[in-house]
Design a protein around this motif. Structure first.
Motif, PDB file in Angstrom:
ATOM      1  N   SER A 101      48.366  48.298  45.359  1.00 55.76           N
ATOM      2  CA  SER A 101      49.620  48.239  44.623  1.00 55.76           C
ATOM      3  C   SER A 101      50.810  48.479  45.545  1.00 55.76           C
ATOM      4  N   ILE A 102      51.854  47.689  45.360  1.00 61.54           N
ATOM      5  CA  ILE A 102      53.085  47.937  46.120  1.00 61.54           C
ATOM      6  C   ILE A 102      53.886  49.068  45.481  1.00 61.54           C
ATOM      7  N   ALA A 103      53.541  49.421  44.253  1.00 66.76           N
ATOM      8  CA  ALA A 103      54.303  50.442  43.532  1.00 66.76           C
ATOM      9  C   ALA A 103      53.781  51.853  43.787  1.00 66.76           C
ATOM     10  N   GLN A 104      52.639  51.954  44.473  1.00 70.99           N
ATOM     11  CA  GLN A 104      52.034  53.259  44.727  1.00 70.99           C
ATOM     12  C   GLN A 104      52.088  53.586  46.217  1.00 70.99           C
ATOM     13  N   ARG A 105      52.281  54.854  46.535  1.00 71.29           N
ATOM     14  CA  ARG A 105      52.425  55.253  47.938  1.00 71.29           C
ATOM     15  C   ARG A 105      51.127  55.758  48.560  1.00 71.29           C
ATOM     16  N   GLN A 106      50.114  55.951  47.759  1.00 70.81           N
ATOM     17  CA  GLN A 106      48.871  56.487  48.319  1.00 70.81           C
ATOM     18  C   GLN A 106      48.355  55.568  49.426  1.00 70.81           C
ATOM     19  N   SER A 107      48.028  56.140  50.560  1.00 71.93           N
ATOM     20  CA  SER A 107      47.727  55.349  51.753  1.00 71.93           C
ATOM     21  C   SER A 107      46.433  54.560  51.633  1.00 71.93           C
ATOM     22  N   TYR A 108      45.418  55.211  51.146  1.00 73.14           N
ATOM     23  CA  TYR A 108      44.100  54.576  51.111  1.00 73.14           C
ATOM     24  C   TYR A 108      44.015  53.588  49.956  1.00 73.14           C
ATOM     25  N   PRO A 109      43.530  52.370  50.209  1.00 70.08           N
ATOM     26  CA  PRO A 109      43.047  51.824  51.479  1.00 70.08           C
ATOM     27  C   PRO A 109      44.166  51.117  52.255  1.00 70.08           C
ATOM     28  N   THR A 110      44.001  51.094  53.567  1.00 75.26           N
ATOM     29  CA  THR A 110      44.963  50.378  54.415  1.00 75.26           C
ATOM     30  C   THR A 110      44.391  49.059  54.918  1.00 75.26           C
ATOM     31  N   SER A 111      43.194  48.703  54.487  1.00 72.54           N
ATOM     32  CA  SER A 111      42.530  47.532  55.050  1.00 72.54           C
ATOM     33  C   SER A 111      41.688  46.845  53.991  1.00 72.54           C
ATOM     34  N   LEU A 112      41.281  45.612  54.304  1.00 69.41           N
ATOM     35  CA  LEU A 112      40.385  44.861  53.430  1.00 69.41           C
ATOM     36  C   LEU A 112      39.061  45.584  53.261  1.00 69.41           C
ATOM     37  N   MET A 113      38.503  46.119  54.354  1.00 68.54           N
ATOM     38  CA  MET A 113      37.210  46.802  54.238  1.00 68.54           C
ATOM     39  C   MET A 113      37.345  48.070  53.403  1.00 68.54           C
TER      40      MET A 113
ATOM     41  N   VAL B 204      49.252  30.313  28.594  1.00 66.09           N
ATOM     42  CA  VAL B 204      49.083  30.980  29.884  1.00 66.09           C
ATOM     43  C   VAL B 204      48.385  32.316  29.665  1.00 66.09           C
ATOM     44  N   ASN B 205      47.607  32.693  30.654  1.00 67.89           N
ATOM     45  CA  ASN B 205      46.934  33.994  30.641  1.00 67.89           C
ATOM     46  C   ASN B 205      47.606  34.839  31.713  1.00 67.89           C
ATOM     47  N   SER B 206      48.343  35.838  31.282  1.00 68.88           N
ATOM     48  CA  SER B 206      49.221  36.571  32.188  1.00 68.88           C
ATOM     49  C   SER B 206      48.679  37.972  32.438  1.00 68.88           C
ATOM     50  N   HIS B 207      48.973  38.490  33.642  1.00 71.77           N
ATOM     51  CA  HIS B 207      48.545  39.856  33.945  1.00 71.77           C
ATOM     52  C   HIS B 207      49.476  40.471  34.985  1.00 71.77           C
ATOM     53  N   ILE B 208      49.320  41.760  35.192  1.00 76.00           N
ATOM     54  CA  ILE B 208      50.126  42.493  36.174  1.00 76.00           C
ATOM     55  C   ILE B 208      49.507  42.241  37.550  1.00 76.00           C
ATOM     56  N   GLN B 209      50.179  41.491  38.366  1.00 74.53           N
ATOM     57  CA  GLN B 209      49.616  41.110  39.659  1.00 74.53           C
ATOM     58  C   GLN B 209      49.940  42.172  40.703  1.00 74.53           C
ATOM     59  N   ASP B 210      49.337  43.339  40.507  1.00 75.24           N
ATOM     60  CA  ASP B 210      49.602  44.470  41.400  1.00 75.24           C
ATOM     61  C   ASP B 210      48.432  45.435  41.329  1.00 75.24           C
ATOM     62  N   GLY B 211      47.873  45.764  42.481  1.00 77.00           N
ATOM     63  CA  GLY B 211      46.809  46.745  42.518  1.00 77.00           C
ATOM     64  C   GLY B 211      45.446  46.128  42.779  1.00 77.00           C
TER      65      GLY B 211
END
Length: 982
Positions: free
Chosen positions: A198-210, A156-163
Motif C-alpha cells: 500500500s502507498i497509504a501505509q508506512r510500514q516498511s515490510y515488505p520492501t521487495s517482491l520476495m 465494471v467490477n471496481s476495487h481499491i487498487q492499493d495493498g
C-alpha cells in the motif's frame, strides 16, 4: 423558505427510494412503466456464438424477456424498428477502480521507516487489508461512466487498487438513470490481491517482491491457524479473509513472470486465482496455459519508439523493441492456445484508446468471436455471473449495444448503450451518413460541397470554382444546417431534416442574406472515399526466443551425447591435470574419462590443444535476481531468493561466456538474518524453477558488519544499530527458534511460522549459513553463537580478515568464500590483504574465490589465478578455488565441480590454459547441453545487429504514417550487490 426546502428534500428522497420496491410510494402520482419494449429486425448477437439475422429482442423492467426470430409480443409492447442495426451484449471490465478514490501516499521521512503496524485489532502487517470493501469507498462518477458507456461498457467490477490483500470489489451497472440501490449488482464481487504494498501505509515490510510473496504465504498460514480457533483475540483482517474465501479471487500480477508466481502461491494453498496479466504472456504461453488460470488481459500495447535520433536509440534495448513488435499478437496467441481471458481497460492511458487497441489485436489475428467472448461471456464467467451478464439470453440483465454494423470495424458507429434496460445515447441513431462530394446551385450560384470526417461528426469544405469559402456544418437531433459565406460576405443558410436526406441527394430550404427564402438540392457527384493511411502498416512479427531478449535462443538447448578428444583435462580431483585425454558425455552425465574412447554415436569434438575443465561455480553472486534485499525487518529468514530469479538477466549469458555453470544467488546484507538462497545452474532460456538445482541443498544468508546496523545510510529506527546489537539479534532469534521447535515436536498445536521453520532447519543441521563478514571480532562472535546453539556456520563470505582467524575457522569447520584482491572500498575492509585466500587454504580451510559482482563473474578464472601470485598456490589448487571448493561449500561436490565419471556434465572447453588472461570459453556445457558456444555467439551478435536495424526501420515507417511514438528510454538492469535495496 425552510418548509419549501423540506418539501424538495422529501420529494428527492422519494425519487431515490422509488427503485426499492418494498418502500411505500408516499405522495407518488406517477405509475411505473411496465410496458414491454421490442427491438425488431436487427442482427442480434445473443452470445458470441449465437447470432440471429432479423431477430427480435424483447425486454421489460431491465431484463431480457425473450430473444429470437419469431417472438410473440404482448399487447403493451413498444416496438422499435431496428432493421440494419446490430445488437451486442454490453462489455464488462472486471479490473477497474471506477468510482473509487485513490489513496493518498503516506509521507516518508528520509531513510527512516516504520517497522510496527499502525492498526490495533487488525493483521500485524498494514499492507494486508482484506477487510477493505470497495463499496464503502464507492461514489458513482457520472463523468467517468459516460466515457465507459461511449466505449461500449455496461458493467465494471471496481476495487481499491492499493495493498497486497486489497479486500473486496463492487460490481456496478453504469446506469445513470437509477441510484446505487439499483446499479450495484454485487457489493462483494471478488477478493483482490497483488504483490505491491500500500502507498497509504508506512510500514516498511515488505520492501521487495520476495517479501510480498513470503507475507502472502504467512498470511494464508495464519488464516488457517486462526480459523481453527487457536487465537483468543479478534483479528478483523483474518476474519475478513475467512469471510471472503468463497468469493472469486483475483490477483494483480501484471507480467508473465508474476502470473506464474501468483499461480504458484495459489497452488500452494488450493486457490485458483483469476490473474491480471501484463501483455507479454506470448513469450511463455505453454507455461501460462499450464496454470489453468483465467487471465484478465490489458491491451496496453506500447507505442513505437521515436528512433530518428541514432544517439537516443543507442541504449534502447532489443527486448523493448521486440515487445513493441510482438505485443499486439498476444491476444491471438493466447486464443490459439486456448488460454481463457477477459479484456480490461486497465493499463490504458485513456479509455478512448480501447477500441483502437482492440482493432489492432484483431488485425494481428485475434478472431472477432474471441474478442467478443473476452468482453462479455468470459468476464461474466470469471465473476460467476453468467446467469445475469454477458449474453442476451432470457432472464439476463438487459445490457446491450446498438451499432451501425460490426462493432469491431473502424467505420462502425455505436449508437446506443442500454444498461439495465435504460438507454444511453452515444450517437444519434437517426443521423445519416452524408459524407460525399456534392454540387448545389443556390440563387444562380454554383457551389461544390465536400463533406468528410467521421460519419457522426461530418466536416464540410465549400468551393466556388476554385475559391475556398467559409463554411460551417451542424447535424444534430435530425436537423442539418450549413452556413456559407462567399468572398463578398454574402451568406447562405441551408437547412433540412432527415426526411430531406436521401442516398444521393440533400434537399431543403435556404435562407439568403437579404432575407429571401428558397430551396436547394445538393446532388452527390462522388461517394465518400476513405484514404488508406500509412499507419495501417503492420510490421512482420519477429520470432520469439528463449529468453525473448538479445542473445536468446530459438530453441532451448537440449542435452546431447558428445566426446571430447585429446583435451588437456583439469579434473579438480586427485588425478590432477591429464594430457591428451578423452571425456565422454552421455545423457547429461560424464560417462567416461580416459584415452582413445569410443564415441558410440556421440558427437566428436576435437579438443586438441584445448583445455577441458569443470564449470566454474560462484559461491556468492547477485546476478539473475529481481531483488536482492528484503530490508523491512532485521530478520527475513522467510523470504526465498528462488521467488525472484530473473531468468532474463543478460548477466547469465555473460557468466556463461566466462565459463560459469553454477552459482549461489544470495540475499543481500540489509539485515543480520537474510533470506534463503537459490542455488542455480545457468540454463539460459529456461524458466526460474528449471534453473534451481533439483533437491537443492538449503542455504541462507546471514550478515555482519556495517550494512546490517545501517551505518552507511543514516537510518536510525531499526534495531540493531551496533555490532553488539547484531549479536543479540542472533541470540534472540535462535532462542525463539529453539522454543518453536520444542513446541512443534511436543505434538501440541502450534502456529506455523515460516521464519521460525527456516531457523529451525539451521538448528537441525538441515540448512546452512553463508555469512557476510569482514572483521575478526564479528567472525569470532558468529562462531561462538553457532556453537552455543550446537550448529556450525557453513561459509564466511567476503571474510577479508579471515587470515587473522584461519586457525579458529579450521577448528570450527567453516569454509571461506572470498575475493582475490579487493580491499579498502569501505572502512571495515581496510585490513584486507590479497594473501587472505592462500593463508586460509594453508590452514586447512576450504576456500573459494567468488565474485559478488556482475562483471567479475565473467573472469573468475583470472581471479583464481591471482592466488598463484599472492600465496604461491599451485595451478591445480588455484583452479579448485572456482570449481570443486565452492562445490564443497555448497554441498554439491558429489554432483558437480570436477570431471569425474558419474557427475553432471557441467564442463567448459577453453581455448587456452584456463588460468590465462588469453583463455576464452569456447563451449560452456550444463547437464550435457551447450548453453554457450563462441561460434554461435558470433552469429548471434550479427543477428542482434540486423534485428535492431530491422525494427528501427519498422518504427520509422510507422512514425511516417502518423502513428504515435514514445521517447526511447534506457532499459538497463541495475547491477546488484549486497547492499542493493537495503
Amino acid at each position: 423558505m425552510l418548509k419549501f426546502r423540506a418539501t424538495l428534500l422529501t420529494l428527492f428522497s422519494c425519487t431515490i427510494l422509488a427503485a426499492q420496491e418494498y418502500f411505500p410510494a408516499n405522495g407518488e402520482v406517477k405509475t411505473k412503466n411496465n410496458n414491454y419494449m421490442a427491438l425488431t429486425n436487427a442482427k442480434i448477437f445473443v452470445s458470441p456464438s449465437q447470432v440471429l439475422e432479423k431477430g427480435t429482442l424483447l425486454i421489460r423492467n431491465g431484463k431480457v424477456v425473450k430473444v429470437g426470430k419469431s417472438v410473440d409480443l404482448p399487447e403493451n409492447t413498444v416496438v422499435v424498428e431496428a432493421a440494419g442495426r446490430w445488437i451486442y451484449p454490453s462489455f464488462i471490465d472486471i479490473f477497474s477502480d471506477f468510482g473509487i478514490s485513490k489513496p493518498e501516499k503516506a509521507e516518508a521521512e528520509g531513510r527512516s521507516a516504520e517497522y510496527e503496524p499502525s492498526r490495533d485489532g487488525y493483521y500485524w502487517n498494514d499492507h494486508i487489508m482484506p477487510e477493505n470493501d470497495a463499496i464503502d469507498k464507492f461514489t458513482y462518477d457520472q463523468k467517468e461512466a459516460e466515457k465507459l458507456l461511449k466505449n461500449g461498457f455496461g458493467v465494471v467490477n471496481s476495487h481499491i487498487q492499493d495493498g497486497i490483500a486489497r479486500g473486496t470489489g463492487v460490481l456496478i451497472a453504469l446506469n445513470d438513470r437509477e441510484n446505487d440501490a439499483v446499479r450495484i449488482l454485487n457489493d462483494r464481487s471478488a477478493q483482490y490481491f497483488s504483490f505491491t504494498k500500500s502507498i497509504a501505509q508506512r510500514q516498511s515490510y515488505p520492501t521487495s517482491l520476495m517479501g510480498a510473496m513470503a507475507l502472502l504465504r504467512q498470511m494464508y498460514a495464519d488464516a488457517d491457524w486462526y480459523e481453527k480457533g487457536n487465537v483468543d483475540t479478534k483479528d478483523r483482517s483474518l476474519e475478513a479473509l475467512m469471510a471472503n474465501k468463497g468469493l472469486v479471487q483475483i490477483f494483480s500480477a501484471e507480467d508473465k513472470g508474476n502470473v506464474l508466481r501468483a499461480d504458484g502461491i495459489g497452488d500452494q494453498f488450493g486457490i485458483q486465482y483469476a490473474i491480471l496479466a501484463g501483455g507479454d504472456e506470448y513469450e511463455r504461453v505453454s507455461e501460462i496455459k499450464a496454470t489453468n488460470a483465467s487471465l484478465i488481459l490489458p491491451l496496453n500495447f506500447p507505442d513505437a519508439y521515436d528512433v530518428e535520433d541514432p544517439y537516443a536509440v543507442h541504449h534502447l534495448s532489443l527486448k523493448s523493441m521486440r515487445h513493441w513488435n510482438q505485443a499486439p499478437a498476444n491476444p491471438k496467441i493466447l486464443a490459439e492456445n486456448e488460454v481463457p481471458f477477459a479484456f480490461t481497460l486497465h493499463g490504458l492511458k485513456t479509455s478512448d484508446d480501447f477500441m483502437t487497441r482492440l482493432q489492432k489485436a484483431i488485425a494481428y489475428g485475434l478472431p472477432k468471436t474471441k474478442a467478443l467472448h473476452a468482453l462479455t461471456t468470459e468476464p461474466a464467467r470469471i465473476l460467476q455471473k453468467s446467469n445475469d451478464l454477458g449474453t442476451l439470453q432470457e432472464g439476463r440483465i438487459a445490457n446491450f449495444l446498438i451499432s451501425s454494423g460490426d462493432i469491431f470495424d473502424k467505420e462502425t458507429v455505436l449508437y446506443e448503450n442500454w444498461v439495465q434496460g435504460k438507454k444511453y445515447v452515444v450517437n444519434d441513431i437517426d443521423k445519416k451518413d452524408i459524407r460525399g462530394e456534392y454540387d448545389v446551385t443556390i440563387d444562380n450560384q454554383k457551389f461544390s460541397l465536400s463533406i468528410k470526417g467521421k460519419s457522426v461528426e461530418p466536416k464540410i469544405e465549400v468551393k466556388k470554382d476554385t475559391l475556398k469559402l467559409k463554411a460551417q456544418l451542424k447535424y444534430n437531433e435530425g436537423w442539418l444546417t450549413i452556413a456559407i459565406i462567399d468572398k463578398n460576405n454574402k451568406t447562405y443558410r441551408l437547412s433540412t431534416s432527415n426526411e430531406g436526406i436521401t442516398d444521393n441527394q440533400i434537399k431543403g430550404k435556404v435562407l439568403l442574406g437579404d432575407g429571401r427564402e428558397s430551396t436547394f438540392s445538393a446532388v452527390e457527384t462522388a461517394p465518400f472515399s476513405q484514404k488508406d493511411k500509412k499507419e495501417n502498416y503492420m510490421p512482420p512479427l519477429t520470432e520469439v526466443t528463449y529468453p525473448n531478449i538479445g542473445y536468446g535462443y530459438e530453441k532451448i538447448p537440449q542435452a546431447q551425447n558428445m566426446l571430447f578428444k585429446n583435451a588437456t583435462v583439469w579434473t579438480s580431483e586427485e588425478q590432477g591435470i591429464l594430457k591428451n585425454t578423452d571425456v565422454l558425455v552421455k545423457n547429461g552425465k560424464i560417462q567416461k574419462v580416459g584415452a582413445d574412447l569410443n564415441a558410440g554415436g556421440a558427437t566428436v569434438i576435437d579438443a586438441t590443444g584445448k583445455h577441458l575443465t569443470a564449470g566454474i561455480i560462484d559461491e556468492h553472486s547477485h546476478i539473475a535476481a529481481l531483488a536482492i534485499n528484503e530490508a523491512g525487518q532485521n530478520s527475513s529468514a522467510e523470504v526465498q531468493m528462488q521467488d525472484v530469479v530473473d531468468n532474463e538477466d543478460k548477466g547469465i549469458y555473460h557468466a556463461l561466456a566466462g565459463g560459469v555453470t553454477t552459482l549461489q544467488l544470495l540475499h543481500g546484507s540489509a539485515n543480520p538474518i537474510g533470506g534463503q538462497s537459490a542455488i542455480m545452474k545457468l540454463k539460459w532460456g529456461m524458466l526460474p524453477n528449471e534453473m534451481v538445482y533439483e533437491n537443492s541443498p538449503k542455504f541462507i544468508k546471514f550478515a555482519l558488519g556495517e550494512n546490517v546496523k545501517q551505518s552507511n545510510w543514516g537510518s536510525y529506527t531499526r534495531f540493531p544499530q551496533t555490532r553488539m546489537g547484531v549479536e543479540q539479534v542472533f541470540m534472540n532469534y535462535f532462542q525463539r527458534a529453539k522454543e518453536y521447535l520444542a513446541k512443534k515436536e511436543s505434538g501440541e498445536p502450534y502456529r506455523y511460522d515460516e521464519e521460525m521453520e527456516t531457523l529451525g532447519e539451521i538448528l537441525r543441521g538441515e540448512r546452512f549459513i553463508t555469512c557476510h563478514s569482514y572483521v575478526q571480532s564479528e567472525i569470532n562472535m558468529m562462531m561462538k553463537v553457532a556453537e552455543k546453539f550446537d550448529f556450525k556456520v557453513n561459509t564466511f563470505t567476503h571474510i577479508l580478515e579471515g587470515y587473522k582467524v584461519a586457525d579458529k575457522m579450521k577448528e570450527h569447520g567453516v569454509g571461506g568464500g572470498t575475493f582475490s584482491d579487493w580491499w579498502a572500498y569501505k572502512f571495515e575492509v581496510n585490513d584486507a590483504i590479497p594473501y587472505n585466500a592462500a593463508i586460509m587454504h594453508n590452514q586447512g580451510v576450504t576456500v573459494a574465490i567468488n565474485s559478488d559482482d556482475a562483471e567479475m563473474i565473467r573472469r573468475l578464472n583470472q581471479e583464481a589465478a591471482k592466488t598463484m601470485k599472492y600465496g604461491a598456490l599451485s595451478e591445480e589448487e588455484a583452479w579448485k578455488m572456482v570449481t570443486i571448493n565452492p562445490a564443497k561449500l555448497l554441498h554439491l561436490d558429489q554432483r558437480t565441480g570436477s570431471i569425474k565419471e558419474g557427475k553432471d556434465a557441467d564442463l567448459v572447453l577453453w581455448s587456452h590454459h584456463p588460468l590465462s588472461i588469453y583463455a576464452k570459453a569456447e563451449k560452456t556445457i550444463i547437464d550435457g547441453a551447450i548453453f554457450f558456444d563462441i561460434e554461435k555467439d558470433a552469429m548471434l551478435r550479427k543477428s542482434v545487429k540486423e534485428e535492431r536495424n530491422k525494427l528501427i526501420n519498422q518504427m520509422l515507417i510507422v512514425k511516417q504514417g502518423g502513428a504515435k511514438t514514445q521517447k526511447p528510454e534506457e532499459d538497463k538492469k541495475e547491477l546488484m550487490h549486497c547492499d542493493t535495496g537495503a
